[in-house]
Design a protein around this motif. Structure first.
Motif, PDB file in Angstrom:
ATOM      1  N   LEU A 148       0.807  -1.164   0.161  1.00 58.15           N
ATOM      2  CA  LEU A 148      -0.074   0.070   0.121  1.00 58.15           C
ATOM      3  C   LEU A 148       0.987   1.212   0.000  1.00 58.15           C
ATOM      4  CD1 LEU A 148      -2.598  -0.946   2.770  1.00 58.15           C
ATOM      5  CD2 LEU A 148      -3.056  -0.797   0.175  1.00 58.15           C
ATOM      6  N   SER A 149       2.241   1.128   0.267  1.00 57.54           N
ATOM      7  CA  SER A 149       2.966   2.176   0.523  1.00 57.54           C
ATOM      8  C   SER A 149       2.514   3.178   1.473  1.00 57.54           C
ATOM      9  CB  SER A 149       3.085   3.016  -0.955  1.00 57.54           C
ATOM     10  OG  SER A 149       3.741   2.083  -1.821  1.00 57.54           O
ATOM     11  N   GLY A 150       2.069   2.642   2.561  1.00 58.10           N
ATOM     12  CA  GLY A 150       1.731   3.267   3.510  1.00 58.10           C
ATOM     13  C   GLY A 150       1.106   2.498   4.715  1.00 58.10           C
ATOM     14  N   PRO A 151       0.579   3.157   5.953  1.00 66.36           N
ATOM     15  CA  PRO A 151       0.472   2.277   6.896  1.00 66.36           C
ATOM     16  C   PRO A 151      -0.531   1.398   6.982  1.00 66.36           C
ATOM     17  CG  PRO A 151      -0.439   4.339   7.066  1.00 66.36           C
ATOM     18  CD  PRO A 151       0.295   4.525   5.914  1.00 66.36           C
ATOM     19  N   ALA A 152      -0.323   0.187   7.373  1.00 65.82           N
ATOM     20  CA  ALA A 152      -1.200  -1.016   7.383  1.00 65.82           C
ATOM     21  C   ALA A 152      -1.456  -1.549   8.722  1.00 65.82           C
ATOM     22  CB  ALA A 152      -0.870  -1.942   6.419  1.00 65.82           C
ATOM     23  N   LEU A 241      -9.842   0.248   8.252  1.00 68.39           N
ATOM     24  CA  LEU A 241      -8.323   0.572   8.530  1.00 68.39           C
ATOM     25  C   LEU A 241      -7.625   0.022   7.095  1.00 68.39           C
ATOM     26  CD1 LEU A 241      -7.917   0.018  12.455  1.00 68.39           C
ATOM     27  CD2 LEU A 241      -8.189   2.382  11.292  1.00 68.39           C
ATOM     28  N   PRO A 242      -6.641   0.458   6.730  1.00 73.23           N
ATOM     29  CA  PRO A 242      -5.888  -0.235   5.592  1.00 73.23           C
ATOM     30  C   PRO A 242      -5.286  -1.489   6.301  1.00 73.23           C
ATOM     31  CG  PRO A 242      -4.836   1.833   6.357  1.00 73.23           C
ATOM     32  CD  PRO A 242      -5.926   1.758   7.371  1.00 73.23           C
ATOM     33  N   GLY A 243      -5.723  -2.470   5.761  1.00 64.83           N
ATOM     34  CA  GLY A 243      -5.203  -3.904   5.734  1.00 64.83           C
ATOM     35  C   GLY A 243      -6.206  -4.692   6.579  1.00 64.83           C
TER      36      GLY A 243
END
Ligand code: ADP
Length: 682
Positions: A148-152, A241-243
């Motif tokens: 995601l190139s971001g928080p997960a 939430l991401p993930g």
């Protein structure tokens, strides 16, 4: 309300109908009220649910925002190219500020641990289980983060602790990049419980139980609240939430009492209760009314039965004199129907025309408020066929329910029969007296004849003897001649004549004694006021007048002069004349019957004053052939008459020095007039 209507009220079918109607009304009202309460409850529940949904949405947003802010704080740790030591200091500060973070790790690009800090608020979470056990979560999360190139975030998992409890943990992997290349990772472990606890507490959410749950409803973390009531409203909100994603569940416990959830329901319930109470009261009132109606109908039926069985006539008048009520007995008495009588004012159809004036005056006195005598008074009424009959009237004020007089109630008794019996006993008594008098006269006559018989027989004997003596002469009687025989003859004749004289004297004495007996009454003459004479005989006259329905009028104008008379005899004369006059009017076709007794002063010749009595009737008058023998003793035209009345009257009047005459009355009938001497002014 009539008695019939009253009875109709008590009929069973209407009671059944009324009961059915009441039951249906009660059912409808109860159903309506139940529906109202239920609707109010549903509405209120919908309100609570809606608010809960909004609050859950807000809470989810707040969780998301807080996590986002934390990501920024974590990124901030790496801004100034920290050394592992400086990083630890900053990370420790961060952990002190955020209780929800239980551990922060700095790992290199191969996920090897560079540095880490545990939360100062609890025993390091992974001490018991070992951090490596969670390695797979970390690896997975970081793979996602890289992608995601971001928080997960990882899915949450349970980390048991040494004290037998444990913490539900969720990992955050934040890839660290420099010049577009991954240089490492920041791993932050969240304690879900603390995430919930860190949520701001609002006035509304204070009573909610907030939890993170899995899809199947398993609770992962829970923030409790004080429970009140037992009805649960639930709202679930997804925290994306991401993930991974979390389910935020909010439970609201309703406040007690459950039956009155809010003002609206309470109001509706209260109104329903009030309505039911009113209905119950109304039903009770209705029952009371029904009972009263029943009682009234009974009372009316009772009264009607009583009325119908009464022989006493009843009549009610209002204060204006209109007839407002008559009972069947009254209608029967006068022969008019109820419809003909009701509403009649003063001058009722049963008033004899000749009495209207008198009765109107009587009613005026009554309507002026004068209470009539309790024992009642007598009057004469007229039937529809014109015949008159005597009645006894008892009147009393008619008082209404408010205690105000609304008229007069009168009871009537037909006293014709009573009068007939009275008259019968009176005439039989009179006849008895007359018979007794006749018997006395007869006795006197036989006594007289007996007394006179002896002297008369003796006289006739002596007379016959004397005649014989005279016929034979002295020679024939004694058989001898001479002076001696002549002397004896003369002596015998003288004796016989003496005896005749003696017996005649004796007869004369007998007659004188009778004369003396009659003469003795002369001495009982006295001066009597004419009014006193009338007053003495009026009760006797009224007795007969009531029976024959005759009105008696009296008139006295004597300037205070009295009559000098034998009171008893004159009373007898007046009574005789009055009785004759009333009997002369006792004929069916004569409806108007008036007896007028008049006394007035008349001037006679000389100084003597006279009082004139007149007894006038409006009967059939006296036929010429009757007139001639009117004063003859024993002349009568009546079946039960004796024919002595008028001759006796004339004798009495003439004994007083007066005269008794008669003349026709106008328009019809007869007037008997007699005069008596007046005495000096009393
Ligand atoms: P009595 O009343 O017993 O018949 P009276 O001597 O009183 O005897 O009356 C004689 C008659 O005179 C009566 O039978 C009646 O026919 C007649 N007579 C008396 N008074 C009147 C009167 N006022 N009007 C008509 N007739 C009368």
């Amino acid at each position: 309300m009539s008695a019939e209507a009253g009875l109709a009220l008590a009929r069973p079918p209407s009671t059944l109908r009324r009961r059915t109607l009441w039951s249906v009304l009660l059912l409808l009202v109860v159903a309506m009220l139940a529906m109202l309460v239920w609707l109010a409850g549903v509405y209120e529940a919908a309100q609570v649910q809606g608010r809960l949904e909004r609050d859950a949405e807000q809470a989810a947003g707040e969780v998301q925002a807080a996590l986002m802010r934390n990501v920024q704080s974590l990124q901030a740790l790496q801004y100034r190219d920290p050394t592992p030591n400086s990083w630890v200091i900053d990370a420790a500060t961060l952990l002190r500020e955020h209780r929800e973070l239980v551990r922060v790790e700095w790992r290199d690009s191969t996920l090897h641990l560079q540095s880490h800090v545990d939360t100062p608020y609890r025993i390091p979470v992974f001490d018991h289980m070992g951090r490596n056990n969670a390695q797979s979560e970390v690896v997975l999360t970081c793979a996602t983060a890289r992608r995601l190139s971001g928080p997960a975030y990882s899915s949450s998992y349970f980390v048991p602790s040494a004290d037998g409890l444990g913490v539900q943990v969720m990992e955050l992997c934040l890839p660290l990049q420099r010049d577009g290349k991954a240089v490492g990772y920041l791993i932050a472990s969240y304690a879900l419980q603390e995430v919930l606890d860190a949520l701001p507490v609002h006035q509304t959410t204070r009573n909610y139980e907030i939890a993170f749950t899995e899809g199947d409803g398993t609770r992962l973390a829970l923030r409790r609240s004080t429970r009140s009531g037992n009805r649960v409203f639930t709202a679930q909100q997804l925290v994306d939430l991401p993930g991974t994603s979390l389910v935020l569940r909010m439970d609201s416990w309703r406040g007690a009492p459950d039956l009155f959830p809010n003002v609206l329901t309470a109001l509706v319930t209260a109104m329903s209760l009030a309505l039911v109470s009113v209905l119950v009261l109304l039903a009770k009132d209705m029952r009371r009314r029904l009972k009263a109606e029943h009682d009234l109908a009974d009372a009316l039926a009772f009264r009607k039965a009583m009325e119908d069985s009464l022989v006493t006539g009843m009549r009610a008048r209002d204060l204006q004199g209109h007839i407002t009520y008559v009972n069947p007995a009254f209608c029967q008495m006068v022969g008019f129907s109820e419809e003909e009588l009701l509403g009649h004012g003063l001058s009722a159809p049963y008033w004899p025309p000749e009495c209207i004036d008198e009765y109107q005056q009587r009613q005026a006195i009554r309507l002026a408020g004068n209470v009539p005598p309790r024992e009642g008074f007598e009057s004469v009424f007229m039937r529809k066929d014109g015949s008159r009959f005597p009645v006894l009237i008892i009147e009393a004020p008619l008082i209404d329910a408010e205690g105000v007089q609304s008229g007069w109630m009168s009871a009537f008794l037909d006293i014709s029969e009573q009068r007939r019996v009275e008259e019968l006993s009176r005439t039989s008594q009179e006849r008895l007296q007359a018979t007794a008098r006749l018997a006395m006269v007869g006795e006197m006559a036989s006594l007289l004849s007996h007394e006179l018989n002896q002297p008369l027989a003796a006289i006739s004997g002596y007379a016959a003897g004397s005649i014989n003596l005279l016929a034979e002469g002295p020679d024939g009687a004694y058989g001898s001649h001479g002076p001696a025989a002549a002397k004896e003859f003369g002596a015998d004749l003288t004796l016989a004549l003496q005896r005749i004289a003696e017996q005649a004297e004796r007869a004369g004495k007998v007659i004188k004694s009778v004369h003396d007996l009659v003469r003795r009454r002369d001495q009982v003459r006295e001066a009597v006021a004419p009014r006193v004479l009338l007053d003495a005989i009026l009760p006797l006259i009224h007795l007969q007048a009531r029976k024959l329905l005759v009105r008696v009028l009296t008139e006295v104008e004597t300037d205070g002069l009295s009559v000098l008379c034998d009171r008893t005899m004159v009373e007898q004369v007046l009574l005789n004349l009055a009785r004759n006059a009333m009997q002369a009017m006792d004929q069916p076709h004569i409806l108007e019957r008036v007896l007028r007794l008049r006394v007035r002063r008349v001037k006679g010749g000389g100084r003597k004053q006279w009082i004139e009595f007149s007894v006038a009737d409006i009967g059939a008058g006296i036929a010429p052939d009757v007139q001639a023998q009117l004063f003859n003793p024993f002349f009568t035209t009546k079946a039960e008459g004796m024919g002595l009345g008028l001759s006796l009257c004339r004798t009495v009047v003439e004994q007083h020095g007066g005269a008794l005459v008669f003349e026709p009355n106008a328009p019809r009938g007869t007037v008997f007039i007699f005069t008596l001497p007046a005495s000096a002014v009393a």
